[in-house]
Design a protein around this motif. Structure first.
Motif, short mmCIF file in Angstrom:
data_model
loop_
_atom_site.label_atom_id
_atom_site.label_comp_id
_atom_site.label_asym_id
_atom_site.label_seq_id
_atom_site.Cartn_x
_atom_site.Cartn_y
_atom_site.Cartn_z
N GLY A 13 41.31 45.32 39.08
CA GLY A 13 41.17 45.74 37.55
C GLY A 13 39.62 45.23 37.67
N ASN A 14 39.16 44.39 36.47
CA ASN A 14 37.76 44.11 36.28
C ASN A 14 36.43 44.73 37.68
N GLY A 15 37.72 43.66 38.53
CA GLY A 15 36.87 44.01 39.83
C GLY A 15 36.40 41.86 39.69
N ILE A 16 36.48 41.39 38.37
CA ILE A 16 36.12 39.85 38.51
C ILE A 16 37.64 39.48 37.50
N CYS A 17 38.69 40.00 37.48
CA CYS A 17 39.24 39.66 36.12
C CYS A 17 40.27 39.20 36.42
N HIS A 18 41.32 39.71 37.46
CA HIS A 18 42.23 39.33 38.11
C HIS A 18 42.28 38.13 38.50
N ILE A 35 33.12 37.55 29.03
CA ILE A 35 33.37 37.96 27.91
C ILE A 35 33.75 37.72 26.94
N ILE A 36 34.11 37.25 25.76
CA ILE A 36 34.93 36.27 25.11
C ILE A 36 35.75 37.08 24.28
N GLY A 37 36.75 37.60 24.11
CA GLY A 37 37.65 38.33 23.16
C GLY A 37 37.67 39.57 23.38
N GLY A 53 29.52 49.82 37.01
CA GLY A 53 29.67 49.57 38.19
C GLY A 53 29.75 48.26 37.85
N VAL A 54 29.33 47.31 36.56
CA VAL A 54 29.37 45.76 36.69
C VAL A 54 30.47 45.26 36.33
N PRO A 55 30.87 43.77 37.40
CA PRO A 55 32.23 43.45 37.17
C PRO A 55 32.45 42.28 36.26
N PHE A 56 33.62 41.46 35.24
CA PHE A 56 33.71 41.14 34.43
C PHE A 56 34.18 40.39 34.78
N LEU A 57 34.42 39.18 33.71
CA LEU A 57 35.95 38.59 33.03
C LEU A 57 35.67 38.87 31.75
N ILE A 58 37.18 38.80 30.65
CA ILE A 58 37.15 38.77 29.78
C ILE A 58 38.78 37.82 29.37
N LEU A 59 37.73 36.41 28.64
CA LEU A 59 39.15 35.76 27.81
C LEU A 59 40.07 35.66 26.89
N GLU A 60 40.44 35.89 26.56
CA GLU A 60 41.51 35.83 25.45
C GLU A 60 42.52 35.11 24.58
N LYS A 61 41.85 34.63 23.26
CA LYS A 61 43.36 32.76 23.28
C LYS A 61 43.90 33.71 23.04
N GLU A 62 44.42 35.44 22.51
CA GLU A 62 46.07 34.86 22.43
C GLU A 62 46.96 36.06 23.36
N LYS A 115 44.16 50.43 29.64
CA LYS A 115 44.80 50.67 30.78
C LYS A 115 44.42 51.86 31.42
N HIS A 116 43.26 52.99 31.25
CA HIS A 116 42.46 53.69 31.35
C HIS A 116 41.49 53.73 32.10
N PHE A 117 40.81 52.03 31.34
CA PHE A 117 39.79 51.93 32.29
C PHE A 117 40.29 50.87 32.84
N SER A 118 41.38 50.37 33.07
CA SER A 118 42.00 48.91 33.63
C SER A 118 41.15 47.64 33.32
N ILE A 119 41.12 47.44 31.94
CA ILE A 119 40.86 46.39 31.88
C ILE A 119 42.01 45.06 31.79
N GLU A 120 41.34 44.18 32.38
CA GLU A 120 43.15 43.36 32.54
C GLU A 120 41.90 41.75 31.57
#
Length: 420
Positions: A13-18, A35-37, A53-62, A115-120
């Protein structure tokens, strides 16, 4: 600092998200930005980072993406601006979606975008504090039971993170139904009821229309002066037309043209109890951030008397409300269309955001970057278009640093290998 170890499992997915963390995990190092939100702003910047090409992590409270749209909006909601202006970076709306997408169409677009950008995102991760550790040189982001450590932090919780509830005398004394628009879905349950809508922005107007269409007796409390504009002029989006005209004419002249068109299409709002500010709608938006109402049918109901305009509420009573002009009226329900606010200052320990309103201290277009690797996306007062502009700028800045650091790392490793 003593830190318990964390087992991390990478995913595509994000490279470091899952990632999978063992039961003793307390702190996790994230090499890319956090990323918050996971609303439109968070997804937009995530896609821009992904493209670079930059990995990231998204945190979502819901438990879902676009939680404001999914959980806290009414059913008949449509985008007030055309889809061409509201699309996120690198992906237009499908051609079959109408010019003004519905709530569900926009939610489907966000889901397809992720889904298109594999954002998890990591869901149910409520950030309770984010503090920059000056000694160690990284951010400490505390979410639920885990602490995430990173060099770059992107705040994408948006301008509408939590409902804004007014402090009106006697509000707790009212015995009828009283709730914020974040809990309103449709007017089916209000048929034949007397309903007071407090607040006359786009949400207040549209909810009043929905209630009226469902057979409720609607009163709309208008406290401040406001601009109402037709959603379209000469078959074109009022917003799009305004942006085009501003390329050629000064803002005061464009405002004059918009008000002339509004007079011809809608009529005199003053006669209906709605006074306009002295400055024009675009000038007001630029100076105060207050958005004009784009009419989708409510004003015709006001002119016909089916929606009753009343003045501001002075205080609530057990049975209804007393207004500033002295009259008192009973209501079955009160709906607070009083907007939302940023909640950044409740968890972010940094001076980049104002204590007063939770917006960056520097206005657009200089709102997106702070110090120590802190960024913001979606605090422009320019809607989804502003979020996309921020997302590109933030991702480009981070990617430039990321690529430089990556080259330096491999150059250092190569040097070490040759030394041996």
């Amino acid at each position: 600092m003593a830190t318990q170890t964390t087992t991390i499992q990478e995913s595509k997915g994000n490279g470091i998200c899952h990632r999978t963390m063992n039961s003793e995990s307390k702190s996790v190092w994230i090499p890319g930005p956090v990323i918050i939100g996971a609303g439109p702003s968070g997804l937009a910047v995530a896609a821009c980072l992904k493209e670079r090409g930059v990995p990231f992590l998204i945190l979502e409270k819901e438990s879902c993406i676009g939680s404001l749209w999914t959980l806290k909006t009414y059913n008949r909601l449509q985008l007030h601006l055309p889809k061409e202006i509201c699309k996120l970076p690198y992906m237009p709306f499908p051609p079959e979606v109408p010019a003004y997408p519905t709530k569900q169409q926009f939610i489907s677009y966000l889901e397809a975008y992720a889904k298109h950008f594999s954002i998890e995102p990591m869901f149910r991760q409520e950030v309770r504090s984010a503090t920059y550790d000056t000694r160690m040189g990284f951010w400490r982001v505390q979410a639920n039971e885990s602490e995430f450590l990173c060099q770059r932090l992107i705040v994408a919780t948006g301008e509408n993170a939590e409902p804004l509830l007014p402090d009106i005398e006697g509000i707790s004394d009212f015995k009828g139904r009283l709730f914020h628009t974040s809990r309103y879905k449709d007017g089916a349950d209000f048929k034949g009821h007397k309903v007071l809508v407090v607040g006359c922005g786009n949400s207040g107007m549209e909810i009043s229309l929905d209630l009226c269409d469902n057979g409720a007796q609607v009163s709309l409390a208008v406290r401040d002066k406001l601009h109402i504009l037709p959603r379209e002029v000469l078959g074109r989006s009022t917003f799009s037309l305004s942006m085009w005209l501003l390329k050629w004419f000064p803002v005061k002249l464009v405002d004059w043209f918009l008000l002339l068109c509004s007079q011809l299409i809608l009529g005199d709002t003053h006669k209906m109890g709605i006074q306009r500010p002295k400055i024009g709608p675009l000038e007001q938006k630029e100076s105060t951030g207050k958005t004009p109402v784009l009419d989708v049918g409510a004003f015709s109901k006001i002119k016909s008397g089916k929606i009753k305009v009343v003045c501001g509420v002075q205080r609530f009573t057990a049975e209804g409300a007393a207004f500033v002009d002295g009259h008192v009226e009973n209501f079955d329900s009160v709906i607070l269309a009083t907007g939302y606010r940023s909640n950044v200052k409740s968890w972010l320990k940094d001076n980049f955001f104002n204590e007063r309103d939770g917006y960056p201290r520097n206005p657009f277009p200089n709102n997106w970057k702070g110090e120590n690797g802190l960024y913001s996306v979606g605090f422009t007062r320019r809607g989804l278009l502003g979020s996309s502009i921020d997302a590109h700028r933030v991702a480009e800045d981070i990617a430039r640093q990321w690529n430089t650091e990556t080259k330096a790392f491999f150059s250092f490793n190569s040097h070490i290998q040759h030394s041996y």
